[in-house]
Design a protein around this motif. Sequence first.
Motif, PDB file in Angstrom:
ATOM      1  N   LEU A  60       0.841  -1.194   0.000  1.00  0.00           N
ATOM      2  CA  LEU A  60       0.000   0.000   0.000  1.00  0.00           C
ATOM      3  C   LEU A  60       0.880   1.250   0.000  1.00  0.00           C
ATOM      4  O   LEU A  60       1.914   1.291   0.670  1.00  0.00           O
ATOM      5  CB  LEU A  60      -0.904   0.023   1.229  1.00  0.00           C
ATOM      6  N   VAL A  61       0.466   2.263  -0.760  1.00  0.00           N
ATOM      7  CA  VAL A  61       1.192   3.532  -0.816  1.00  0.00           C
ATOM      8  C   VAL A  61       0.269   4.620  -0.289  1.00  0.00           C
ATOM      9  O   VAL A  61      -0.816   4.853  -0.844  1.00  0.00           O
ATOM     10  CB  VAL A  61       1.644   3.857  -2.253  1.00  0.00           C
ATOM     11  N   VAL A  62       0.673   5.276   0.812  1.00  0.00           N
ATOM     12  CA  VAL A  62      -0.161   6.280   1.464  1.00  0.00           C
ATOM     13  C   VAL A  62       0.667   7.547   1.689  1.00  0.00           C
ATOM     14  O   VAL A  62       1.823   7.477   2.116  1.00  0.00           O
ATOM     15  CB  VAL A  62      -0.695   5.754   2.821  1.00  0.00           C
ATOM     16  N   THR A  63       0.061   8.708   1.405  1.00  0.00           N
ATOM     17  CA  THR A  63       0.703   9.998   1.651  1.00  0.00           C
ATOM     18  C   THR A  63      -0.256  10.870   2.469  1.00  0.00           C
ATOM     19  O   THR A  63      -1.454  10.594   2.565  1.00  0.00           O
ATOM     20  CB  THR A  63       1.056  10.718   0.337  1.00  0.00           C
ATOM     21  N   ASP A  64       0.293  11.960   3.051  1.00  0.00           N
ATOM     22  CA  ASP A  64      -0.510  12.869   3.867  1.00  0.00           C
ATOM     23  C   ASP A  64       0.055  14.270   3.691  1.00  0.00           C
ATOM     24  O   ASP A  64       1.275  14.478   3.810  1.00  0.00           O
ATOM     25  CB  ASP A  64      -0.453  12.450   5.339  1.00  0.00           C
ATOM     26  N   LYS A  65      -0.807  15.246   3.392  1.00  0.00           N
ATOM     27  CA  LYS A  65      -0.355  16.620   3.127  1.00  0.00           C
ATOM     28  C   LYS A  65      -0.028  17.384   4.402  1.00  0.00           C
ATOM     29  O   LYS A  65       0.526  18.487   4.333  1.00  0.00           O
ATOM     30  CB  LYS A  65      -1.414  17.369   2.329  1.00  0.00           C
ATOM     31  N   ASP A  66      -0.397  16.837   5.569  1.00  0.00           N
ATOM     32  CA  ASP A  66      -0.074  17.507   6.817  1.00  0.00           C
ATOM     33  C   ASP A  66       1.417  17.386   7.118  1.00  0.00           C
ATOM     34  O   ASP A  66       2.148  16.625   6.466  1.00  0.00           O
ATOM     35  CB  ASP A  66      -0.890  16.900   7.962  1.00  0.00           C
ATOM     36  N   SER A  67       1.885  18.121   8.129  1.00  0.00           N
ATOM     37  CA  SER A  67       3.283  18.037   8.530  1.00  0.00           C
ATOM     38  C   SER A  67       3.569  16.661   9.115  1.00  0.00           C
ATOM     39  O   SER A  67       2.658  15.888   9.412  1.00  0.00           O
ATOM     40  CB  SER A  67       3.612  19.134   9.550  1.00  0.00           C
ATOM     41  N   PHE A  68       4.857  16.385   9.307  1.00  0.00           N
ATOM     42  CA  PHE A  68       5.275  15.017   9.630  1.00  0.00           C
ATOM     43  C   PHE A  68       4.628  14.489  10.906  1.00  0.00           C
ATOM     44  O   PHE A  68       4.318  13.309  11.005  1.00  0.00           O
ATOM     45  CB  PHE A  68       6.809  14.945   9.739  1.00  0.00           C
ATOM     46  N   HIS A  69       4.396  15.359  11.913  1.00  0.00           N
ATOM     47  CA  HIS A  69       3.840  14.838  13.159  1.00  0.00           C
ATOM     48  C   HIS A  69       2.340  14.573  13.069  1.00  0.00           C
ATOM     49  O   HIS A  69       1.754  13.989  13.971  1.00  0.00           O
ATOM     50  CB  HIS A  69       4.144  15.790  14.328  1.00  0.00           C
TER      51      HIS A  69
END
Length: 379
Positions: A60-69
């Motif tokens: 699975l490939v997942v990304t998130d536009k929020d900052s790392f924390h």
Amino acid sequence: ISGYSLVIQARDSGTPPLSSSVTVNVDISDVNDNSPVFTPANYTAVIQENKPVGTSILQLVVTDKDSFHNGPPFTFTILTGNEEEEFTLDPQGILRSAVIFKHMVATEYVLCVQAKDSGKPQQVSHTYIQVRVIEESIHRPTAIPLEIFIVTMEDDFPGGVIGKIHATDQDVYDVLTYTLKSEQRSLFKVNSHDGKIIALGGLDNGKYVLNVSVSDGRFQVPIDVVVHVEQLLQEMLQNAVTIRFENVSPEDFVGLHMHGFRRTLRNAVLSQKQDSLHIISIQPVAGSNQLDMLFAVQMHNGGFYKPAYLIQKLTNARRHLENVIRISAILGKNCSGLDCQEQHCEQSLSIDSHSLMTYSTARISFVCPRFYRNVRCMC
């Protein structure tokens, strides 16, 4: 924008006005307002029956536009479709088999998977995974035997990719892997995924037979790979002759013409069967569709035939040689009319043993050093 840096100035009303400046840094705190995003939005995957427990099915490939924390690490959960616990999903998002699947029992599974980020409050996303169970491999892989020729200056081979194994399998979903027998790994390596053969530095002169095999997970097939290493002598360069071919690429020459032309050339220039023909290098002529092949002929007693003698032999046999491939020119040490127009000139050859050229085809690979022709006018 994660922050701003402002320079603020205060100026009084006196005469003359006086001022002072200060820097104000404004940091923008991130709010966890973006959910994880699956790429692609939904997945399809295939697993062959009878694969062992723990077989990797999908990443699975997942990304998130929020900052790392507020983003990774993500927590993955199979919500539906796994009631019999046929699958596991590890923290890295790799879907694996938890049972040995049978095509006759079930041919398809649909899983709903949730990804949860590390923010507060946490955001979640969902994806659907369609897993098809197919019959196990029924066809053995097939591979083309490979012969590799390496030309290098004395004990100066730097190593590198020297060829590639070409293997196929009629089972559409089979993934082929390549292995090399362990005792040969001190000299060679084989990329397990694409079959590229890598030679390490310092190969000695001689013949190497590699024990390479290709596997589809069920069948393992041996592949014939033979590596010939020839070390050049400086005397070869001093007695080398160049044949320039017309309208041929290095790969076409290696794959289609080299064996045939070598045999015809031996018949044309060798005075005795014990003499040895050495192909030193081949390389394209810059700015043209021509190709230069550099070679020398060693007598059975160890000496080399002079270029003038070889050129005479080649000239007499040129029509016969061109039955194999079209020749543009035959070049020796006397390069009159080639690089100095009509003036007499003399050439010398130099080898860059650390600049290797690899011309690889399905059956034959030729690895040789780059050479340079240095011309000095004698007018």
